[in-house]
Design a protein around this motif. Structure first.
Motif, PDB file in Angstrom:
ATOM      1  N   PHE A  28       0.587  -1.258   0.097  1.00  0.00           N
ATOM      2  CA  PHE A  28      -0.383   0.310  -0.458  1.00  0.00           C
ATOM      3  C   PHE A  28       0.572   1.320  -0.510  1.00  0.00           C
ATOM      4  CE2 PHE A  28      -2.016  -3.216   2.667  1.00  0.00           C
ATOM      5  CZ  PHE A  28      -3.093  -3.800   1.972  1.00  0.00           C
ATOM      6  N   GLU A  29       0.879   2.120  -1.012  1.00  0.00           N
ATOM      7  CA  GLU A  29       1.513   3.176  -1.100  1.00  0.00           C
ATOM      8  C   GLU A  29       1.083   4.581  -2.029  1.00  0.00           C
ATOM      9  OE1 GLU A  29       5.197   0.993  -3.312  1.00  0.00           O
ATOM     10  OE2 GLU A  29       3.902   1.975  -5.121  1.00  0.00           O
ATOM     11  N   ARG A  30       1.603   5.329  -1.650  1.00  0.00           N
ATOM     12  CA  ARG A  30       1.292   6.189  -2.496  1.00  0.00           C
ATOM     13  C   ARG A  30       2.576   7.206  -2.900  1.00  0.00           C
ATOM     14  NH1 ARG A  30      -3.596  10.210  -0.325  1.00  0.00           N
ATOM     15  NH2 ARG A  30      -3.394  11.034  -1.817  1.00  0.00           N
ATOM     16  N   ARG A  31       2.692   7.148  -4.586  1.00  0.00           N
ATOM     17  CA  ARG A  31       3.899   7.875  -5.039  1.00  0.00           C
ATOM     18  C   ARG A  31       3.421   9.537  -5.625  1.00  0.00           C
ATOM     19  NH1 ARG A  31       5.859   5.810  -8.986  1.00  0.00           N
ATOM     20  NH2 ARG A  31       8.142   4.988  -8.073  1.00  0.00           N
ATOM     21  N   PHE A  32       4.866  10.611  -5.223  1.00  0.00           N
ATOM     22  CA  PHE A  32       4.954  11.840  -5.600  1.00  0.00           C
ATOM     23  C   PHE A  32       6.282  12.262  -6.582  1.00  0.00           C
ATOM     24  CE2 PHE A  32       2.319  11.278  -1.930  1.00  0.00           C
ATOM     25  CZ  PHE A  32       1.063  11.578  -1.999  1.00  0.00           C
ATOM     26  N   TYR A  33       6.173  12.733  -7.461  1.00  0.00           N
ATOM     27  CA  TYR A  33       6.707  13.356  -8.612  1.00  0.00           C
ATOM     28  C   TYR A  33       7.895  15.055  -7.635  1.00  0.00           C
ATOM     29  CZ  TYR A  33       8.718  16.571 -11.648  1.00  0.00           C
ATOM     30  OH  TYR A  33       9.710  17.288 -12.606  1.00  0.00           O
ATOM     31  N   VAL A  34       8.660  15.202  -7.354  1.00  0.00           N
ATOM     32  CA  VAL A  34       9.187  16.199  -6.598  1.00  0.00           C
ATOM     33  C   VAL A  34      10.348  16.377  -7.841  1.00  0.00           C
ATOM     34  CG1 VAL A  34      11.533  16.413  -5.066  1.00  0.00           C
ATOM     35  CG2 VAL A  34       9.295  14.777  -4.380  1.00  0.00           C
ATOM     36  N   GLU A  35      10.628  18.371  -7.922  1.00  0.00           N
ATOM     37  CA  GLU A  35      11.417  18.498  -8.512  1.00  0.00           C
ATOM     38  C   GLU A  35      12.611  19.083  -8.557  1.00  0.00           C
ATOM     39  OE1 GLU A  35       9.185  22.681  -9.700  1.00  0.00           O
ATOM     40  OE2 GLU A  35       8.774  20.950 -10.669  1.00  0.00           O
ATOM     41  N   HIS A  36      12.825  19.106  -6.328  1.00  0.00           N
ATOM     42  CA  HIS A  36      14.394  19.287  -6.201  1.00  0.00           C
ATOM     43  C   HIS A  36      14.449  18.718  -4.856  1.00  0.00           C
ATOM     44  CE1 HIS A  36      14.250  22.654  -8.522  1.00  0.00           C
ATOM     45  NE2 HIS A  36      13.293  22.895  -7.875  1.00  0.00           N
ATOM     46  N   LEU A  37      15.471  17.273  -4.621  1.00  0.00           N
ATOM     47  CA  LEU A  37      15.933  17.362  -3.334  1.00  0.00           C
ATOM     48  C   LEU A  37      15.799  17.879  -2.327  1.00  0.00           C
ATOM     49  CD1 LEU A  37      16.621  13.892  -2.318  1.00  0.00           C
ATOM     50  CD2 LEU A  37      19.500  15.278  -3.030  1.00  0.00           C
ATOM     51  N   PRO A  38      14.984  17.576  -1.284  1.00  0.00           N
ATOM     52  CA  PRO A  38      14.930  18.325  -0.368  1.00  0.00           C
ATOM     53  C   PRO A  38      16.442  17.911   0.552  1.00  0.00           C
ATOM     54  CG  PRO A  38      13.598  15.990  -0.244  1.00  0.00           C
ATOM     55  CD  PRO A  38      14.394  15.928  -1.523  1.00  0.00           C
ATOM     56  N   SER A  39      17.185  18.783   1.000  1.00  0.00           N
ATOM     57  CA  SER A  39      18.130  18.677   2.082  1.00  0.00           C
ATOM     58  C   SER A  39      17.900  17.952   3.054  1.00  0.00           C
ATOM     59  CB  SER A  39      18.801  20.042   2.410  1.00  0.00           C
ATOM     60  OG  SER A  39      18.093  20.439   2.842  1.00  0.00           O
ATOM     61  N   VAL A  40      16.632  17.966   3.907  1.00  0.00           N
ATOM     62  CA  VAL A  40      16.380  17.065   4.793  1.00  0.00           C
ATOM     63  C   VAL A  40      17.039  15.269   4.396  1.00  0.00           C
ATOM     64  CG1 VAL A  40      14.076  16.744   4.977  1.00  0.00           C
ATOM     65  CG2 VAL A  40      14.929  16.188   7.114  1.00  0.00           C
ATOM     66  N   VAL A  41      16.819  14.647   3.047  1.00  0.00           N
ATOM     67  CA  VAL A  41      16.769  13.735   3.295  1.00  0.00           C
ATOM     68  C   VAL A  41      18.318  13.778   2.795  1.00  0.00           C
ATOM     69  CG1 VAL A  41      15.303  13.592   1.662  1.00  0.00           C
ATOM     70  CG2 VAL A  41      17.537  14.115   0.337  1.00  0.00           C
ATOM     71  N   LEU A  42      18.995  14.487   2.398  1.00  0.00           N
ATOM     72  CA  LEU A  42      21.139  14.206   3.604  1.00  0.00           C
ATOM     73  C   LEU A  42      21.271  14.065   4.656  1.00  0.00           C
ATOM     74  CD1 LEU A  42      22.398  16.828   0.791  1.00  0.00           C
ATOM     75  CD2 LEU A  42      21.260  14.227  -0.052  1.00  0.00           C
ATOM     76  N   ASP A  43      20.371  13.892   5.249  1.00  0.00           N
ATOM     77  CA  ASP A  43      20.721  13.524   7.318  1.00  0.00           C
ATOM     78  C   ASP A  43      20.343  12.169   7.303  1.00  0.00           C
ATOM     79  OD1 ASP A  43      20.558  15.730   7.649  1.00  0.00           O
ATOM     80  OD2 ASP A  43      18.672  16.554   8.264  1.00  0.00           O
ATOM     81  N   ASP A  44      20.156  11.379   6.167  1.00  0.00           N
ATOM     82  CA  ASP A  44      19.597  10.116   6.179  1.00  0.00           C
ATOM     83  C   ASP A  44      21.158   8.873   6.605  1.00  0.00           C
ATOM     84  OD1 ASP A  44      19.523   7.125   6.240  1.00  0.00           O
ATOM     85  OD2 ASP A  44      18.492   6.978   4.243  1.00  0.00           O
ATOM     86  N   PRO A  45      21.809   8.225   7.493  1.00  0.00           N
ATOM     87  CA  PRO A  45      23.363   7.857   7.436  1.00  0.00           C
ATOM     88  C   PRO A  45      23.400   7.132   6.722  1.00  0.00           C
ATOM     89  CG  PRO A  45      22.056   6.929   9.076  1.00  0.00           C
ATOM     90  CD  PRO A  45      21.082   8.520   8.793  1.00  0.00           C
ATOM     91  N   THR A  46      22.477   6.161   5.543  1.00  0.00           N
ATOM     92  CA  THR A  46      22.434   5.306   5.285  1.00  0.00           C
ATOM     93  C   THR A  46      22.118   4.741   3.970  1.00  0.00           C
ATOM     94  OG1 THR A  46      20.838   3.596   6.759  1.00  0.00           O
ATOM     95  CG2 THR A  46      23.567   3.272   7.117  1.00  0.00           C
ATOM     96  N   PRO A  47      21.695   6.029   3.454  1.00  0.00           N
ATOM     97  CA  PRO A  47      21.218   5.843   2.109  1.00  0.00           C
ATOM     98  C   PRO A  47      21.803   4.481   1.119  1.00  0.00           C
ATOM     99  CG  PRO A  47      23.180   7.245   2.144  1.00  0.00           C
ATOM    100  CD  PRO A  47      23.581   6.643   3.411  1.00  0.00           C
TER     101      PRO A  47
END
Length: 218
Positions: A13-32
């Motif tokens: 069960f999922e919903r998906r969205f188009y994103v134009e610019h990478l949000p900087s908050v994702v770079l906090d993920d220590p294990t991409p």
């Protein structure tokens, strides 16, 4: 992935969205996660996929590297692989059955055939939900897709500010479609379409709410 502990069996069960610019908050993920996956069937919403992933590896998705070069460079970093069968999407619900594979066998299968996708995956929590952000490389660059997945239908969703438009039921944005019809070939047309029609969001799954900005965009 499907959540068999929720009583729904092999369904996601999922919903998906188009994103134009990478949000900087994702770079906090220590294990991409670096993901390389190949599709051996992609027809009418059905798909057969082999995926290999390397936890903690962030690829420079500049489109310069061939997927075989990427596999060779990170061969010892891949730590999980699986074969997956998927059915068509229906209002955010999709059949999915997955079985883990030996990593070396999976990498060999990807190298031997199918239509390949390469992407970085980032994970984060926003509001009450976990989200993944996929940043595509190769011929699908510069596509970015945000996805919220739950163990039951994704209703009454708080949608982050960086989600421009919903693509849950737009088959063009499914990974299997992107493997055969990459985003770079029709990105300009989609931009024009988005500019003409404006953003769209599903209204059949409860109330959509907007999450306020929590970061600046790159």
């Amino acid at each position: 992935m499907s959540d068999n502990d929720c009583g729904f069996g092999d369904f996601e069960f999922e919903r998906r969205f188009y994103v134009e610019h990478l949000p900087s908050v994702v770079l906090d993920d220590p294990t991409p996660t670096l993901i390389v996956q190949s599709y051996y069937l992609a027809e009418q919403g059905h798909a057969l996929r082999v995926r290999a992933q390397a936890t903690g590896v962030r690829l420079a998705v500049d489109g310069a590297d061939h997927y075989r070069d990427i596999i060779n460079r990170h061969r010892t970093d891949f730590d999980f692989a699986a074969v997956t069968v998927k059915g068509p999407m229906n209002a955010g619900t999709r059949y999915e059955a997955e079985r883990e594979l030996d990593v070396s066998i999976a990498l060999s299968m990807i190298e031997l055939g199918g239509q390949v996708i390469v992407k970085n995956r980032y994970g984060l929590f926003l509001g009450t939900d976990g989200w993944v952000i996929d940043v595509f490389g190769g011929a699908n660059r510069p596509l970015i897709i945000a996805e919220c997945e739950r163990g039951s239908p994704v209703t009454n969703l708080e949608i982050p500010h960086f989600c421009v438009s919903e693509v849950t039921e737009d088959r063009r944005f499914s990974n299997e479609s992107l493997a055969t019809h990459p985003f770079s070939a029709w990105a300009e047309d989609f931009g024009a379409e988005l500019g003409f029609s404006g953003p769209t969001f599903m209204t059949s799954l409860g109330t959509n709410r907007s999450l306020p900005p929590q970061d600046t965009l790159e």
